[in-house]
Design a protein around this motif. Structure first.
Motif, PDB file in Angstrom:
ATOM      1  N   SER A  71      38.323  22.186 -40.762  1.00  0.00           N
ATOM      2  CA  SER A  71      38.294  21.139 -39.371  1.00  0.00           C
ATOM      3  C   SER A  71      38.116  20.271 -39.601  1.00  0.00           C
ATOM      4  O   SER A  71      39.465  18.893 -39.355  1.00  0.00           O
ATOM      5  N   GLU A  72      37.317  19.504 -40.030  1.00  0.00           N
ATOM      6  CA  GLU A  72      37.096  17.618 -40.689  1.00  0.00           C
ATOM      7  C   GLU A  72      38.123  17.543 -42.111  1.00  0.00           C
ATOM      8  O   GLU A  72      38.697  16.789 -42.443  1.00  0.00           O
ATOM      9  N   TRP A  73      38.060  18.901 -42.766  1.00  0.00           N
ATOM     10  CA  TRP A  73      38.569  18.476 -44.180  1.00  0.00           C
ATOM     11  C   TRP A  73      40.320  18.569 -44.918  1.00  0.00           C
ATOM     12  O   TRP A  73      41.104  18.299 -45.066  1.00  0.00           O
ATOM     13  N   GLY A  74      39.669  20.265 -43.676  1.00  0.00           N
ATOM     14  CA  GLY A  74      41.262  21.273 -44.725  1.00  0.00           C
ATOM     15  C   GLY A  74      41.161  22.238 -45.939  1.00  0.00           C
ATOM     16  O   GLY A  74      41.863  22.283 -46.576  1.00  0.00           O
ATOM     17  N   PHE A  75      39.857  21.055 -46.819  1.00  0.00           N
ATOM     18  CA  PHE A  75      40.092  21.915 -47.797  1.00  0.00           C
ATOM     19  C   PHE A  75      37.913  21.963 -48.260  1.00  0.00           C
ATOM     20  O   PHE A  75      37.701  21.160 -47.685  1.00  0.00           O
ATOM     21  N   PHE A  76      37.498  22.865 -48.394  1.00  0.00           N
ATOM     22  CA  PHE A  76      36.081  23.138 -48.884  1.00  0.00           C
ATOM     23  C   PHE A  76      36.658  23.935 -50.431  1.00  0.00           C
ATOM     24  O   PHE A  76      37.398  23.982 -51.119  1.00  0.00           O
ATOM     25  N   GLN A  77      35.355  23.252 -51.101  1.00  0.00           N
ATOM     26  CA  GLN A  77      34.700  24.591 -52.183  1.00  0.00           C
ATOM     27  C   GLN A  77      33.926  25.591 -52.738  1.00  0.00           C
ATOM     28  O   GLN A  77      32.412  25.136 -51.310  1.00  0.00           O
ATOM     29  N   VAL A  78      33.947  26.228 -52.587  1.00  0.00           N
ATOM     30  CA  VAL A  78      33.074  27.953 -52.338  1.00  0.00           C
ATOM     31  C   VAL A  78      31.666  27.642 -54.102  1.00  0.00           C
ATOM     32  O   VAL A  78      32.632  28.473 -55.337  1.00  0.00           O
ATOM     33  N   LEU A 237      44.058  14.863 -52.106  1.00  0.00           N
ATOM     34  CA  LEU A 237      44.259  15.466 -50.635  1.00  0.00           C
ATOM     35  C   LEU A 237      44.313  13.608 -50.210  1.00  0.00           C
ATOM     36  O   LEU A 237      43.776  13.192 -50.586  1.00  0.00           O
ATOM     37  N   MET A 238      45.104  14.318 -48.553  1.00  0.00           N
ATOM     38  CA  MET A 238      45.353  13.193 -48.320  1.00  0.00           C
ATOM     39  C   MET A 238      43.686  13.362 -47.048  1.00  0.00           C
ATOM     40  O   MET A 238      43.569  14.377 -46.445  1.00  0.00           O
ATOM     41  N   LYS A 239      43.212  12.131 -47.257  1.00  0.00           N
ATOM     42  CA  LYS A 239      42.255  12.333 -46.384  1.00  0.00           C
ATOM     43  C   LYS A 239      41.754  10.870 -45.509  1.00  0.00           C
ATOM     44  O   LYS A 239      41.479   9.594 -46.359  1.00  0.00           O
ATOM     45  N   VAL A 268      42.737  23.515 -34.262  1.00  0.00           N
ATOM     46  CA  VAL A 268      41.295  23.229 -35.139  1.00  0.00           C
ATOM     47  C   VAL A 268      40.925  23.171 -36.002  1.00  0.00           C
ATOM     48  O   VAL A 268      40.062  22.528 -36.877  1.00  0.00           O
ATOM     49  N   TYR A 269      41.809  23.734 -37.097  1.00  0.00           N
ATOM     50  CA  TYR A 269      41.737  23.712 -38.434  1.00  0.00           C
ATOM     51  C   TYR A 269      42.560  22.907 -38.809  1.00  0.00           C
ATOM     52  O   TYR A 269      43.978  22.577 -38.660  1.00  0.00           O
ATOM     53  N   LYS A 270      42.516  22.590 -39.932  1.00  0.00           N
ATOM     54  CA  LYS A 270      43.855  21.494 -40.142  1.00  0.00           C
ATOM     55  C   LYS A 270      44.233  22.201 -42.012  1.00  0.00           C
ATOM     56  O   LYS A 270      44.015  21.852 -42.450  1.00  0.00           O
ATOM     57  N   SER A 271      45.850  21.928 -41.335  1.00  0.00           N
ATOM     58  CA  SER A 271      46.844  22.088 -42.768  1.00  0.00           C
ATOM     59  C   SER A 271      47.068  20.210 -43.298  1.00  0.00           C
ATOM     60  O   SER A 271      47.703  19.674 -43.168  1.00  0.00           O
ATOM     61  N   VAL A 272      46.125  20.134 -44.798  1.00  0.00           N
ATOM     62  CA  VAL A 272      46.079  19.011 -45.058  1.00  0.00           C
ATOM     63  C   VAL A 272      47.540  18.506 -46.699  1.00  0.00           C
ATOM     64  O   VAL A 272      47.389  19.481 -47.309  1.00  0.00           O
ATOM     65  N   GLU A 273      47.839  17.488 -46.250  1.00  0.00           N
ATOM     66  CA  GLU A 273      48.966  17.173 -47.104  1.00  0.00           C
ATOM     67  C   GLU A 273      48.360  16.870 -48.188  1.00  0.00           C
ATOM     68  O   GLU A 273      46.937  16.514 -48.862  1.00  0.00           O
ATOM     69  N   HIS A 274      48.529  17.711 -49.129  1.00  0.00           N
ATOM     70  CA  HIS A 274      48.039  17.433 -50.680  1.00  0.00           C
ATOM     71  C   HIS A 274      49.210  17.795 -52.500  1.00  0.00           C
ATOM     72  O   HIS A 274      50.383  17.630 -51.432  1.00  0.00           O
ATOM     73  N   LYS A 275      49.068  16.673 -53.061  1.00  0.00           N
ATOM     74  CA  LYS A 275      49.706  16.618 -53.951  1.00  0.00           C
ATOM     75  C   LYS A 275      48.593  17.011 -55.787  1.00  0.00           C
ATOM     76  O   LYS A 275      47.707  17.218 -55.586  1.00  0.00           O
ATOM     77  N   VAL A 276      49.912  17.226 -56.686  1.00  0.00           N
ATOM     78  CA  VAL A 276      48.985  17.277 -58.441  1.00  0.00           C
ATOM     79  C   VAL A 276      49.578  16.215 -59.054  1.00  0.00           C
ATOM     80  O   VAL A 276      50.824  15.651 -58.862  1.00  0.00           O
ATOM     81  N   MET A 277      49.291  15.526 -58.985  1.00  0.00           N
ATOM     82  CA  MET A 277      49.708  14.313 -60.085  1.00  0.00           C
ATOM     83  C   MET A 277      49.250  14.121 -61.960  1.00  0.00           C
ATOM     84  O   MET A 277      48.603  15.360 -62.838  1.00  0.00           O
TER      85      MET A 277
END
Length: 338
Positions: A71-78, A237-239, A268-277
């Motif tokens: 919800s807050e990031w749209g990303f996490f690591q496990v 990612l966009m934060k 409720v959950y966010k699909s966040v814009e991201h990219k690779v440089m």
């Protein structure tokens, strides 16, 4: 042509309609040209309680962390995700061998269901160009022996890797669904191998600019994505309305929410814009697993009033492809607002 790199420089230069000059190494200081980028540590979640079925209190704490990050990031690591380091290491070795094949072989030999792609064929100006190459493989094609050619050892590893990623993706999707009041198995019926896929990525070293995209800014058009990456870095990612760089963690897999989960969860959950440089001196590798529904699956909000109108995955994919073809840009979910 024995060179493994695709002709990215020539293709990119064509967008300017004149050759692109490579700055001499001695005159180029990447530190002076690159913008200062804030580095972030994604929420780190230990999945032991889910994988090993610990007590309900520990499971609830883990589930809550997953949903909060989504919800807050749209990303996490496990970490402790159940996929062995040995399998990941073997997959990486096979991936390296595959991409070191001469470009002509990758492009013309029909490897992995003829799934090889490079650059951005639809790009009409430089900021639409991705400095990368990839194999984009549907899960249904992974078992086909004919697609592997001389890379027969890749087949068994790919099968094991895909099965492990699929199991993990469904576990996480179930947790996210349960948080919204649904059964954990809600995605079992709509997500199958016919549309889920794996993408093997390579980002060659890029000699022309620290501003070059390895992968252009985008959101993922699936339910969720699981990423296994090396330690080179480059993912951003966009934060909070600004780009932040993701610090690599060699022990973790990265998970991000896709457009379909954002629509299904009613934001409720966010699909966040991201990219690779791209990196000037070092190539980067990653492998992504995409959890997708069947094309005729209807995506509707699990809550009312709905922010988005109902649409099928096939309709969504077609609209995205049409937008990219026409404009070079993915509009995505805003097209489906009520």
């Amino acid at each position: 042509m024995t060179e493994p790199n695709p002709p990215l420089l020539q293709h990119f230069g064509a967008l300017f309609r004149h050759p692109v000059e490579v700055p001499p190494a001695l005159e180029f200081d990447e530190r002076q040209n690159a913008p200062v980028m804030e580095e972030c540590q994604l929420p780190l979640i230990d999945l032991t309680a889910l994988i090993k079925h610990h007590n309900e209190r520990e499971r609830l704490a883990c589930s809550t962390a997953i949903c909060k990050a989504s919800s807050e990031w749209g990303f996490f690591q496990v970490v402790n995700h159940g996929i062995s380091p040995e399998l990941l290491g073997t997959m990486k070795k096979e991936q390296l061998k595959l991409f070191q094949t001469p470009f002509e072989s990758k492009a013309s030999c029909g490897l992995l269901n003829n799934s090889y792609r490079w650059g951005t064929p639809t790009a009409t100006y430089p900021k639409q160009f991705s400095w990368s190459e990839a194999f984009h493989i549907p899960l249904t094609k992974i078992s086909e022996e004919a697609g592997y050619g001389e890379f027969s050892s890749l087949r068994e590893v790919m099968k094991e890797f895909a099965a492990a990623m699929s199991e993990l993706a469904r576990l996480l999707a179930g947790i996210l669904a349960e948080n919204l009041g649904h059964q954990t198995g809600v995605f079992e019926d709509i997500c199958d191998e016919s549309t889920c896929f794996i993408r093997l990525n390579r980002y060659p070293a890029c000699p022309i600019s620290p501003e070059m995209f390895g992968l252009v800014p985008h959101t993922d058009s699936d339910f969720l994505t699981i990423l296994y990456q090396d330690q080179v870095g480059g993912l951003q990612l966009m934060k909070d309305s600004k780009w932040v760089a993701v610090k690599p963690n060699q022990d973790a897999l990265i998970v991000n929410i896709g457009d379909l989960f954002q629509a299904w969860s009613n934001d409720v959950y966010k699909s966040v814009e991201h990219k690779v440089m791209a990196n000037r001196t070092t190539e980067r590798y990653s492998i992504a697993y995409f959890l997708c529904p069947s094309y005729d699956s209807l995506i509707g909000s699990c809550r009312e009033p709905s922010i988005y109108r109902k649409f099928t995955f096939g309709e969504y994919r077609s609209q995205v492809q049409e937008d990219v073809k026409k404009t070079g840009y993915k509009v995505g979910l805003p097209r489906f607002l009520v």
